[in-house]
Design an enzyme around this catalytic site. Structure first.
Site, PDB file in Angstrom:
ATOM      1  N   GLU A 197       0.559  -1.146   0.252  1.00 13.87           N
ATOM      2  CA  GLU A 197      -0.318  -0.103   0.017  1.00 13.87           C
ATOM      3  C   GLU A 197       0.740   1.647  -0.079  1.00 13.87           C
ATOM      4  O   GLU A 197       1.802   1.332   1.046  1.00 13.87           O
ATOM      5  CB  GLU A 197      -1.315  -0.188   1.538  1.00 13.87           C
ATOM      6  CG  GLU A 197      -1.677   1.254   1.440  1.00 13.87           C
ATOM      7  CD  GLU A 197      -2.483   1.863   0.267  1.00 13.87           C
ATOM      8  OE1 GLU A 197      -3.395   0.606  -0.258  1.00 13.87           O
ATOM      9  OE2 GLU A 197      -2.849   2.723   0.001  1.00 13.87           O
ATOM     10  N   CYS A 204     -12.663   4.025   1.877  1.00 11.48           N
ATOM     11  CA  CYS A 204     -13.389   3.628   2.428  1.00 11.48           C
ATOM     12  C   CYS A 204     -13.474   4.232   3.950  1.00 11.48           C
ATOM     13  O   CYS A 204     -14.491   5.012   4.565  1.00 11.48           O
ATOM     14  CB  CYS A 204     -13.983   2.394   1.994  1.00 11.48           C
ATOM     15  SG  CYS A 204     -15.454   2.672   3.474  1.00 11.48           S
ATOM     16  N   CYS A 261     -16.950   6.402   2.654  1.00 15.12           N
ATOM     17  CA  CYS A 261     -18.000   5.725   3.376  1.00 15.12           C
ATOM     18  C   CYS A 261     -17.397   6.562   4.814  1.00 15.12           C
ATOM     19  O   CYS A 261     -18.455   7.175   5.339  1.00 15.12           O
ATOM     20  CB  CYS A 261     -17.986   4.119   3.582  1.00 15.12           C
ATOM     21  SG  CYS A 261     -17.155   3.406   2.093  1.00 15.12           S
ATOM     22  N   LYS A 275     -17.338  10.355   5.818  1.00 21.54           N
ATOM     23  CA  LYS A 275     -18.487  11.030   4.878  1.00 21.54           C
ATOM     24  C   LYS A 275     -19.398  10.703   6.414  1.00 21.54           C
ATOM     25  O   LYS A 275     -20.560  11.170   6.355  1.00 21.54           O
ATOM     26  CB  LYS A 275     -18.567  10.247   3.295  1.00 21.54           C
ATOM     27  CG  LYS A 275     -20.001  10.392   3.280  1.00 21.54           C
ATOM     28  CD  LYS A 275     -21.223   9.908   3.815  1.00 21.54           C
ATOM     29  CE  LYS A 275     -21.526   7.849   3.687  1.00 21.54           C
ATOM     30  NZ  LYS A 275     -21.346   8.197   1.780  1.00 21.54           N
ATOM     31  N   GLY A 301     -23.783  14.577 -10.439  1.00 22.24           N
ATOM     32  CA  GLY A 301     -25.554  14.482  -9.646  1.00 22.24           C
ATOM     33  C   GLY A 301     -25.041  12.928  -9.257  1.00 22.24           C
ATOM     34  O   GLY A 301     -26.464  12.369  -8.996  1.00 22.24           O
ATOM     35  N   TYR A 345     -23.555   9.881  -6.097  1.00 19.77           N
ATOM     36  CA  TYR A 345     -23.828   9.597  -4.664  1.00 19.77           C
ATOM     37  C   TYR A 345     -23.021  10.741  -4.137  1.00 19.77           C
ATOM     38  O   TYR A 345     -24.084  11.026  -2.773  1.00 19.77           O
ATOM     39  CB  TYR A 345     -22.983   7.766  -4.561  1.00 19.77           C
ATOM     40  CG  TYR A 345     -24.378   7.249  -4.662  1.00 19.77           C
ATOM     41  CD1 TYR A 345     -24.569   6.531  -3.293  1.00 19.77           C
ATOM     42  CD2 TYR A 345     -23.792   6.481  -5.552  1.00 19.77           C
ATOM     43  CE1 TYR A 345     -24.540   5.353  -3.160  1.00 19.77           C
ATOM     44  CE2 TYR A 345     -24.423   4.862  -5.977  1.00 19.77           C
ATOM     45  CZ  TYR A 345     -25.138   4.540  -4.373  1.00 19.77           C
ATOM     46  OH  TYR A 345     -25.762   3.303  -4.645  1.00 19.77           O
ATOM     47  N   GLU A 348     -24.438  12.966  -1.403  1.00 20.83           N
ATOM     48  CA  GLU A 348     -24.250  13.353  -0.159  1.00 20.83           C
ATOM     49  C   GLU A 348     -24.182  14.821   0.739  1.00 20.83           C
ATOM     50  O   GLU A 348     -23.773  15.419   1.513  1.00 20.83           O
ATOM     51  CB  GLU A 348     -23.258  11.936   0.293  1.00 20.83           C
ATOM     52  CG  GLU A 348     -24.156  10.698  -0.228  1.00 20.83           C
ATOM     53  CD  GLU A 348     -23.196   9.905   0.057  1.00 20.83           C
ATOM     54  OE1 GLU A 348     -22.200   9.706   0.291  1.00 20.83           O
ATOM     55  OE2 GLU A 348     -23.946   8.531   0.269  1.00 20.83           O
ATOM     56  N   ASP A 366     -13.286  -2.015  -7.208  1.00 19.18           N
ATOM     57  CA  ASP A 366     -13.701  -0.816  -7.325  1.00 19.18           C
ATOM     58  C   ASP A 366     -12.729  -0.484  -8.914  1.00 19.18           C
ATOM     59  O   ASP A 366     -13.292  -0.492 -10.098  1.00 19.18           O
ATOM     60  CB  ASP A 366     -12.990   0.758  -7.399  1.00 19.18           C
ATOM     61  CG  ASP A 366     -14.746   1.003  -5.921  1.00 19.18           C
ATOM     62  OD1 ASP A 366     -15.270   0.230  -5.568  1.00 19.18           O
ATOM     63  OD2 ASP A 366     -14.587   2.542  -5.474  1.00 19.18           O
ATOM     64  N   HIS A 382     -44.187  -0.712  16.371  1.00 21.90           N
ATOM     65  CA  HIS A 382     -45.297   0.649  16.564  1.00 21.90           C
ATOM     66  C   HIS A 382     -45.332   1.447  17.852  1.00 21.90           C
ATOM     67  O   HIS A 382     -44.508   1.236  18.860  1.00 21.90           O
ATOM     68  CB  HIS A 382     -47.413   0.884  16.231  1.00 21.90           C
ATOM     69  CG  HIS A 382     -47.486   1.825  16.466  1.00 21.90           C
ATOM     70  ND1 HIS A 382     -47.793   2.656  15.938  1.00 21.90           N
ATOM     71  CD2 HIS A 382     -48.273   2.082  17.739  1.00 21.90           C
ATOM     72  CE1 HIS A 382     -48.745   3.792  15.586  1.00 21.90           C
ATOM     73  NE2 HIS A 382     -49.149   3.434  17.258  1.00 21.90           N
ATOM     74  N   GLU A 418     -43.184   0.632  10.249  1.00 20.38           N
ATOM     75  CA  GLU A 418     -43.603  -0.426  10.288  1.00 20.38           C
ATOM     76  C   GLU A 418     -44.839  -0.047   8.834  1.00 20.38           C
ATOM     77  O   GLU A 418     -45.110  -0.991   8.308  1.00 20.38           O
ATOM     78  CB  GLU A 418     -44.506   0.728  11.477  1.00 20.38           C
ATOM     79  CG  GLU A 418     -45.333   1.389  12.127  1.00 20.38           C
ATOM     80  CD  GLU A 418     -46.259   2.032  12.509  1.00 20.38           C
ATOM     81  OE1 GLU A 418     -46.961   0.929  13.364  1.00 20.38           O
ATOM     82  OE2 GLU A 418     -46.283   2.296  13.754  1.00 20.38           O
TER      83      GLU A 418
HETATM   84  P1  NDP Z   1     -21.403   8.302  -9.868  1.00 21.43           P
HETATM   85  O1  NDP Z   1     -20.906   7.868 -10.703  1.00 21.43           O
HETATM   86  O2  NDP Z   1     -22.456   8.562  -9.113  1.00 21.43           O
HETATM   87  O3  NDP Z   1     -22.082   9.908 -10.486  1.00 21.43           O
HETATM   88  C1  NDP Z   1     -21.290  10.303 -11.141  1.00 21.43           C
HETATM   89  C2  NDP Z   1     -21.878  11.820 -11.994  1.00 21.43           C
HETATM   90  O4  NDP Z   1     -21.338  12.716 -11.937  1.00 21.43           O
HETATM   91  C3  NDP Z   1     -23.499  11.451 -12.505  1.00 21.43           C
HETATM   92  O5  NDP Z   1     -23.887  11.813 -11.644  1.00 21.43           O
HETATM   93  C4  NDP Z   1     -23.015  12.034 -13.884  1.00 21.43           C
HETATM   94  O6  NDP Z   1     -23.922  12.024 -14.886  1.00 21.43           O
HETATM   95  C5  NDP Z   1     -22.323  12.918 -13.730  1.00 21.43           C
HETATM   96  N1  NDP Z   1     -20.918  12.868 -14.409  1.00 21.43           N
HETATM   97  C6  NDP Z   1     -20.295  12.199 -14.970  1.00 21.43           C
HETATM   98  N2  NDP Z   1     -19.270  12.728 -15.815  1.00 21.43           N
HETATM   99  C7  NDP Z   1     -19.766  14.275 -16.016  1.00 21.43           C
HETATM  100  C8  NDP Z   1     -19.034  15.488 -16.715  1.00 21.43           C
HETATM  101  N3  NDP Z   1     -18.312  14.892 -17.902  1.00 21.43           N
HETATM  102  N4  NDP Z   1     -19.774  17.084 -16.409  1.00 21.43           N
HETATM  103  C9  NDP Z   1     -20.269  16.578 -15.579  1.00 21.43           C
HETATM  104  N5  NDP Z   1     -20.908  15.571 -15.247  1.00 21.43           N
HETATM  105  C10 NDP Z   1     -20.656  13.671 -15.153  1.00 21.43           C
HETATM  106  O7  NDP Z   1     -20.082   8.813  -8.598  1.00 21.43           O
HETATM  107  P2  NDP Z   1     -19.693   9.388  -7.974  1.00 21.43           P
HETATM  108  O8  NDP Z   1     -18.164  10.150  -8.265  1.00 21.43           O
HETATM  109  O9  NDP Z   1     -20.592  10.398  -7.028  1.00 21.43           O
HETATM  110  O10 NDP Z   1     -19.380   8.407  -6.633  1.00 21.43           O
HETATM  111  C11 NDP Z   1     -18.951   7.405  -7.175  1.00 21.43           C
HETATM  112  C12 NDP Z   1     -18.488   5.969  -7.123  1.00 21.43           C
HETATM  113  O11 NDP Z   1     -18.164   5.584  -5.130  1.00 21.43           O
HETATM  114  C13 NDP Z   1     -20.855   5.915  -6.869  1.00 21.43           C
HETATM  115  O12 NDP Z   1     -20.754   5.075  -8.028  1.00 21.43           O
HETATM  116  C14 NDP Z   1     -20.792   4.568  -6.052  1.00 21.43           C
HETATM  117  O13 NDP Z   1     -20.487   3.351  -6.309  1.00 21.43           O
HETATM  118  C15 NDP Z   1     -19.463   4.812  -5.191  1.00 21.43           C
HETATM  119  N6  NDP Z   1     -19.969   5.374  -3.485  1.00 21.43           N
HETATM  120  C16 NDP Z   1     -21.270   5.010  -2.315  1.00 21.43           C
HETATM  121  C17 NDP Z   1     -21.312   5.708  -1.614  1.00 21.43           C
HETATM  122  C18 NDP Z   1     -22.254   5.325  -0.882  1.00 21.43           C
HETATM  123  O14 NDP Z   1     -22.734   3.561  -0.949  1.00 21.43           O
HETATM  124  N7  NDP Z   1     -23.200   5.883   0.017  1.00 21.43           N
HETATM  125  C19 NDP Z   1     -21.938   6.664  -1.126  1.00 21.43           C
HETATM  126  C20 NDP Z   1     -20.247   7.808  -2.416  1.00 21.43           C
HETATM  127  C21 NDP Z   1     -19.730   6.740  -3.373  1.00 21.43           C
HETATM  128  P3  NDP Z   1     -24.703  11.208 -15.799  1.00 21.43           P
HETATM  129  O15 NDP Z   1     -25.617  10.612 -14.531  1.00 21.43           O
HETATM  130  O16 NDP Z   1     -25.824  12.347 -16.094  1.00 21.43           O
HETATM  131  O17 NDP Z   1     -23.889  10.311 -16.269  1.00 21.43           O
END
Ligand code: NDP
Length: 450
Positions: free
Chosen positions: A35, A43, A48, A51, A175, A177, A181, A302, A435, A440
């Site tokens: 590493e 994480c 995680c 966060k 847009g 996760y 968040e 990942d 309840h 529920e």
């Molecule tokens: P996501 O893949 O979830 O979302 C990426 C977002 O960025 C989408 O809304 C996408 O839009 C947008 N996007 C991608 N490329 C561009 C661009 N060039 N310009 C503008 N917008 C763009 O990635 P995150 O970074 O949010 O998270 C990564 C991963 O980590 C997640 O998929 C998830 O698996 C994991 N994660 C899990 C969590 C949990 O379990 N609570 C918490 C945080 C992360 P579009 O939808 O239009 O493609």
């Protein structure tokens, strides 16, 4: 005496790598792990765990407001970012130590350095060439920021965990996760927050109604949501940032954070030298036993860009260790994986969305409940909860369950067990509620809504 230095050499001590290494060590294999950054990976260090601590911190803003309705008079609360940061860092250090001990207890040799693959059975780390019967790549992912003019002015979530000071305003781009968040985190901590997303509605792939409902709830809390908006460029001006969107609008903010997805960490690992095949997104291609195109080289988590969630990576690590060193043939079941966006309120989900269910099944029935939680009858908060059950009418099987509301993550975890056990709507109906709880509602929805 083995012809190799190690039975298994793991590259990357994140959730998946550590699980595979320590279990393999526990089964008696001779294991090493390399590493070059931090133990516990994304994480534990920049994902995680910190966060969720930030989410707790942010939620106090609402809790102080809510307290008044219950008779508590609280003087104007004051938030100190440096206290949160220090406490968070101390906790993460403690977890790094736990990971180190876990490895040690299972006789895993730890190399603090970057490992590079030199061949199907050879790894170089800290100037030393080591041989291994099998190599496991578990190097995770890394934030991807598109190449826009002004890219140098923006941060990713990695840096958001270590900000010296909390900005007065932030623009979050994306847009998924992370964007959703962090919008809740920054807003809760008192930062003027705008989320900019390129599509019609954030959280593509989640249940449509849940996405709309969450957007509504976040908007009501005061988070600015700018959909159908693309960023042209970002400029720095007098210590602030001008975020120019493709329309006419320019947003001024003290911080710009991109959360536009993550890419597999496959650069400069020697994968090409060894002949490991990558897919078009740069992720390692593996078969259903996590074997890459080179039979002695495996990959989980990942870096395979399959289902990028910590519990999935650890499940893959467990399966692999059992398959390789415990004479067990294990497969991870990727159906009905529950997940939660720790937005405020949470969006928890398991199984199919309504859109997916309608595509796959001829007769789909929807049960829904939208309500104000008992807690908020006294707080005056406008926060609402939405719950939804999706049923195959022909078999009565529950296909998907979704919730936007407080603690949806905690609640959906239990529902996930029910789905795994093949629960029907009749099983839900036969379950007695606790309840009074919000949960529920899942066992008291009698009339289909569609
Ligand atoms: P996501 O893949 O979830 O979302 C990426 C977002 O960025 C989408 O809304 C996408 O839009 C947008 N996007 C991608 N490329 C561009 C661009 N060039 N310009 C503008 N917008 C763009 O990635 P995150 O970074 O949010 O998270 C990564 C991963 O980590 C997640 O998929 C998830 O698996 C994991 N994660 C899990 C969590 C949990 O379990 N609570 C918490 C945080 C992360 P579009 O939808 O239009 O493609």
């Amino acid at each position: 005496m083995s012809e190799y230095d190690y039975d298994l050499f793991v590259i990357g001590a994140g959730s998946g790598g550590v699980r595979a290494a320590r279990m393999s060590g526990g089964f008696g294999a001779k294991v090493a792990i390399a590493e070059d950054r931090y133990l516990g990976g994304t994480c534990v260090n920049v994902g995680c765990i910190p966060k969720k601590l930030f989410v707790y911190a942010a939620h106090y803003a609402e809790d102080f407001n809510d307290a008044a309705g219950y008779g508590w008079q609280v003087s104007e609360p004051v938030f100190d970012w440096s206290v949160l940061l220090n406490n968070k860092n101390t906790e993460i250090k403690r977890l790094n130590g736990i990971y180190k001990n876990l490895l040690k207890r299972n006789n895993v040799v730890l190399y603090n350095g970057r490992a590079v693959i030199e061949g199907p059975n050879t790894v170089r780390v800290n100037g030393e060439s080591l041989s291994a019967r099998r190599i496991l790549v578990a190097t995770g992912g890394w934030p991807h920021i598109p190449n826009i003019p002004g890219r140098e002015h923006v941060i990713s979530s990695n840096e958001a965990f270590f900000l010296d000071t909390l900005p007065a305003s932030v623009v979050i781009v994306g847009g998924g996760y992370i964007a959703v968040e962090f919008a809740g985190i920054f807003h809760g901590l008192g930062v003027d927050t705008t989320l900019v997303y390129r599509g019609d509605l954030f959280l593509r792939g989640f249940d449509g109604e849940m996405r709309e409902f969450l957007a509504e709830q976040m908007h009501l809390k005061g988070i600015k949501l700018l959909f159908n908006s693309r960023i042209d460029s970002i400029e720095q001006q007098n210590g602030r940032y001008l975020v120019n969107t493709a329309g006419t609008e320019t947003i001024t903010a003290d911080l710009v954070m991109y959360a536009t997805g993550r890419r597999p960490n496959t650069d400069n690992l020697g994968l090409e030298t060894a002949g490991v095949e990558l897919n078009e997104k740069g992720a390692i291609r593996v078969d259903d036993e996590y074997r890459s195109s080179v039979p002695s080289i495996y990959a989980i988590g990942d870096v395979t860009d399959h289902m990028n969630l910590t519990p999935v990576a650890t499940a893959e690590g467990t399966a692999l260790a059992n398959n390789l060193f415990n004479n067990q043939s294990r497969r991870v079941d990727y159906r009905d994986v529950p997940t939660c966006i720790f937005s405020q309120p949470n969006l928890g989900t398991v199984g199919l969305t309504e859109q997916q269910a309608r595509q796959e099944y001829a007769n789909v029935e929807i049960y829904k409940s939208r309500f104000t939680s008992l807690k908020h009858t006294l707080t005056g908060s406008s926060e609402k909860t939405l719950m939804k059950i999706i049923v195959d009418k022909d078999t009565d099987k529950v296909l998907g369950v979704h919730m936007v509301g407080p603690d949806a993550g905690e609640i959906i975890q239990g529902i996930g067990i029910a789905l795994k056990a093949g629960a029907t709507k009749a099983t839900f109906d036969a379950t007695i509620g606790i309840h009074p709880t919000a949960a529920e509602e899942f066992v008291t929805m009698r009339e289909p809504a569609g």
